[in-house]
Design a protein around this motif. Structure first.
Motif, short mmCIF file in Angstrom:
data_model
loop_
_atom_site.label_atom_id
_atom_site.label_comp_id
_atom_site.label_asym_id
_atom_site.label_seq_id
_atom_site.Cartn_x
_atom_site.Cartn_y
_atom_site.Cartn_z
N LEU A 35 -1.58 12.12 48.66
CA LEU A 35 -1.33 10.09 48.08
C LEU A 35 -1.01 9.87 49.61
CD1 LEU A 35 1.10 10.35 44.31
CD2 LEU A 35 -1.73 10.21 45.46
N PHE A 36 -1.53 8.90 49.71
CA PHE A 36 -1.60 7.99 50.99
C PHE A 36 0.40 7.43 50.67
CE2 PHE A 36 -5.76 7.97 51.33
CZ PHE A 36 -6.39 7.64 53.04
N GLU A 40 2.23 6.45 46.91
CA GLU A 40 3.53 7.11 46.52
C GLU A 40 4.77 5.99 46.16
OE1 GLU A 40 4.32 10.45 46.51
OE2 GLU A 40 3.05 11.57 47.96
N ALA A 41 4.25 4.93 46.48
CA ALA A 41 5.33 3.81 46.47
C ALA A 41 5.71 3.59 44.68
CB ALA A 41 5.18 2.72 47.27
N THR A 55 -2.30 11.47 40.72
CA THR A 55 -2.63 12.13 41.74
C THR A 55 -4.03 12.89 41.67
OG1 THR A 55 -0.18 12.71 42.86
CG2 THR A 55 -2.51 14.03 43.64
N THR A 56 -4.74 14.15 41.04
CA THR A 56 -5.18 15.08 40.56
C THR A 56 -6.51 13.80 40.80
OG1 THR A 56 -4.35 16.33 39.98
CG2 THR A 56 -6.91 16.68 40.10
N VAL A 57 -6.37 12.33 39.76
CA VAL A 57 -7.90 11.35 39.53
C VAL A 57 -8.03 10.64 41.04
CG1 VAL A 57 -6.26 9.67 38.85
CG2 VAL A 57 -8.89 10.11 37.45
N ARG A 58 -7.22 10.72 41.81
CA ARG A 58 -7.58 10.27 42.79
C ARG A 58 -8.02 10.70 44.05
NH1 ARG A 58 -4.57 6.78 40.30
NH2 ARG A 58 -4.64 4.61 40.39
N PRO A 72 -11.30 7.85 53.03
CA PRO A 72 -10.71 7.78 51.87
C PRO A 72 -9.74 6.68 52.14
CG PRO A 72 -10.38 9.11 54.04
CD PRO A 72 -11.45 9.18 53.39
N ALA A 73 -9.14 5.87 51.42
CA ALA A 73 -8.57 4.78 51.24
C ALA A 73 -7.68 4.56 50.19
CB ALA A 73 -9.20 3.77 51.23
N PRO A 74 -6.58 4.08 49.94
CA PRO A 74 -5.48 4.04 48.89
C PRO A 74 -5.67 3.21 47.67
CG PRO A 74 -4.16 2.94 50.82
CD PRO A 74 -6.20 2.75 51.00
N LEU A 75 -5.87 3.91 46.56
CA LEU A 75 -6.86 3.20 44.90
C LEU A 75 -5.38 3.09 44.13
CD1 LEU A 75 -9.53 6.38 44.73
CD2 LEU A 75 -9.53 3.96 45.53
#
Length: 226
Positions: A35-36, A40-41, A55-58, A72-75
């Motif tokens: 995770l980004f 995580e937060a 985690t896995t779906v991202r 890649p980017a935070p989702l």
């Protein structure tokens, strides 16, 4: 009707148009999924099951984005949990026991996407009555008489989830189970949801469904000309 035969890893892709990139994961979650920090937060206090799903779906979503040429980017979850996608990207995520998946496309090629996966098992007692109309239940009974191997109650639930996921990014508004009337074509493996609310951008949302390996998936992708 027999279970759909699709290549391993191609269940979701089998119900989406070529403009959409889909990635899916069966079984145990991949050890390399990360995770980004921003993600995580958001998940720091979650139980292990929720953390693994998140985690896995991202991981799937970023793999699908890479196939579009999107870095890649935070989702991050937004309003009502809908993921916030990078500029110019539309997408949808889903997960259930033993399965994670994501589908993405470029906004200029696809207006919205809604996907949902469910275990191909009957719904728990009482859920169908809470999520369907008398007319829908009558149609399910007719489908079941002809094609008893399909869990039509679960498929209806999945289709309505896919409808909501396609609806919300366009409207920003809630859509209840009672606000869409879904009818299946068992032979073509398609469905049509007639929307029953006022001030709607669509009169209908059309989708496809498939079942294999104990998983049922429903998918909607609205093209700009639709």
């Amino acid at each position: 009707m027999t279970e759909l035969r699709v290549p391993a890893g191609a269940l979701l892709a089998s119900v989406l148009p070529a403009q959409v990139r889909a990635e899916e994961w069966f079984g145990a979650d991949p050890a390399g999924a990360v995770l980004f920090p921003e993600e995580e937060a958001r998940i720091a206090k979650a139980v292990d099951k929720r953390r693994r799903e998140f985690t896995t779906v991202r991981h799937c979503a970023r793999a699908a984005m890479a196939r579009l040429g999107v870095p890649p980017a935070p989702l991050l979850p937004g309003e009502r949990g809908a993921p916030a996608w990078p500029d110019g990207v539309v997408g949808s995520m889903t997960h259930c026991a033993g399965y994670r998946a994501a589908a993405v496309a470029r906004r200029d090629e696809v207006r919205t996407i809604g996907i949902d996966a469910e275990p191909a098992l009957p719904l728990p007692d009482g859920v169908l009555r809470m999520t369907s109309s008398d007319e829908e239940r009558a149609r399910l009974a007719a489908y079941s008489a002809q094609f008893p191997e399909v869990c039509w109650d679960r498929l209806l639930f999945s289709a309505k989830e896919a409808v909501y996921k396609a609806w919300f990014p366009v409207t920003g508004r809630w859509l209840g189970f009672e606000d869409a009337d879904v009818e299946f074509d068992p032979e073509a493996r398609t469905f049509r949801a007639r929307l029953l609310v006022a001030d709607r951008p669509f009169d209908f949302l059309d989708g496809q469904w498939a079942a294999a390996g104990g998983i049922a998936v429903c998918a909607i992708a609205v093209l700009p000309a639709d």
